[in-house]
Enzyme design. Structure first.
Site, short mmCIF file in Angstrom:
data_model
loop_
_atom_site.label_atom_id
_atom_site.label_comp_id
_atom_site.label_asym_id
_atom_site.label_seq_id
_atom_site.Cartn_x
_atom_site.Cartn_y
_atom_site.Cartn_z
N HIS A 48 0.85 -1.19 0.00
CA HIS A 48 0.00 0.00 0.00
C HIS A 48 0.88 1.24 0.00
O HIS A 48 2.04 1.20 0.44
CB HIS A 48 -0.91 0.01 1.23
CG HIS A 48 -0.18 -0.21 2.50
ND1 HIS A 48 0.18 -1.47 2.94
CD2 HIS A 48 0.33 0.65 3.41
CE1 HIS A 48 0.85 -1.36 4.07
NE2 HIS A 48 0.97 -0.09 4.37
N HIS B 253 1.02 5.21 1.24
CA HIS B 253 0.44 6.23 2.13
C HIS B 253 0.47 7.59 1.42
O HIS B 253 1.51 7.98 0.90
CB HIS B 253 1.27 6.39 3.40
CG HIS B 253 1.32 5.20 4.30
ND1 HIS B 253 0.57 5.11 5.45
CD2 HIS B 253 2.04 4.06 4.23
CE1 HIS B 253 0.84 3.97 6.07
NE2 HIS B 253 1.73 3.30 5.34
P1 5GP Z 1 2.39 0.16 7.18
O1 5GP Z 1 2.97 0.34 8.54
O2 5GP Z 1 2.28 -1.31 6.81
O3 5GP Z 1 3.07 0.96 6.10
O4 5GP Z 1 0.94 0.78 7.23
C1 5GP Z 1 -0.18 0.05 7.59
C2 5GP Z 1 -1.25 1.04 7.89
O5 5GP Z 1 -2.50 0.38 7.91
C3 5GP Z 1 -1.10 1.69 9.27
O6 5GP Z 1 -0.91 3.10 9.12
C4 5GP Z 1 -2.41 1.36 9.98
O7 5GP Z 1 -2.92 2.43 10.73
C5 5GP Z 1 -3.33 0.96 8.85
N1 5GP Z 1 -4.33 -0.01 9.21
C6 5GP Z 1 -4.13 -1.16 9.90
N2 5GP Z 1 -5.29 -1.83 10.03
C7 5GP Z 1 -6.25 -1.08 9.43
C8 5GP Z 1 -7.66 -1.24 9.25
O8 5GP Z 1 -8.27 -2.21 9.68
N3 5GP Z 1 -8.30 -0.25 8.56
C9 5GP Z 1 -7.66 0.85 8.07
N4 5GP Z 1 -8.38 1.74 7.43
N5 5GP Z 1 -6.33 1.03 8.23
C10 5GP Z 1 -5.63 0.08 8.90
#
Ligand code: 5GP
Ligand code: ZN
Length: 140
Positions: free
Chosen positions: A100, A102
């Site tokens: 994903h 951001h």
């Molecule tokens: P990463 O740390 O993998 O780059 O980002 C994962 C993101 O997913 C985090 O910022 C976290 O807040 C978000 N996230 C985790 N679980 C959920 C969820 O169930 N729904 C949404 N909308 N975001 C999520």
């Protein structure tokens, strides 16, 4: 049944605040809003990280980023810029292993987004060695 939280969001098995969706990607608000409007953009296909994108998927996902980033920026006149981030691997703070991107709106230099960015000066020999080792891994 998938255990991937983002696949569950794509399948509408769990709710989310969707800002854009088409046949290739979905974009929804991150549950942890670093700043208001913090959005995740992801391929609907379950791909763990960016190394697993083929050229077509990369093209399809990344070509949608400017449009989504512009919509986020236009949604609130207080948004002055965006940071666009993609984390790959636990060491790089990836916590959900469905790739994903951001998009984090920036309201001021003192809002709640931050990056530690320590600058280092390497010698030209060191830079040349690093550049060559990367270049050696590039495929035509
Ligand atoms: P990463 O740390 O993998 O780059 O980002 C994962 C993101 O997913 C985090 O910022 C976290 O807040 C978000 N996230 C985790 N679980 C959920 C969820 O169930 N729904 C949404 N909308 N975001 C999520
Ligand atoms: Zn998934």
């Amino acid at each position: 049944m998938t255990e991937c939280i983002f696949c569950k969001i794509i399948q509408k098995e769990i709710p989310s605040y969707i800002v854009y969706e088409d046949e290739v990607v979905i974009a929804f608000l991150d549950i942890s809003q670093v700043t208001p409007g913090h959005t995740l953009v992801l391929p609907k296909k379950h791909v763990p990280n960016i190394m697993e994108y083929d050229e077509e998927l990369a093209s399809e996902v990344f070509k949608r980023i400017p449009k989504i980033a512009k919509a986020i920026t236009a949604s609130n006149p207080a948004i002055k810029g965006v940071n666009i981030l993609n984390n790959n691997g636990e060491v790089a703070f990836q916590s959900v292993f469905h790739s994903h991107i951001h998009i984090i709106p920036r309201y001021s230099e003192k809002d709640d987004f931050g990056l530690k960015w320590v600058e280092h000066s390497l010698s030209s020999d060191e830079l040349q060695t690093i550049a060559q080792s990367i270049a050696n891994q590039m495929e035509a």
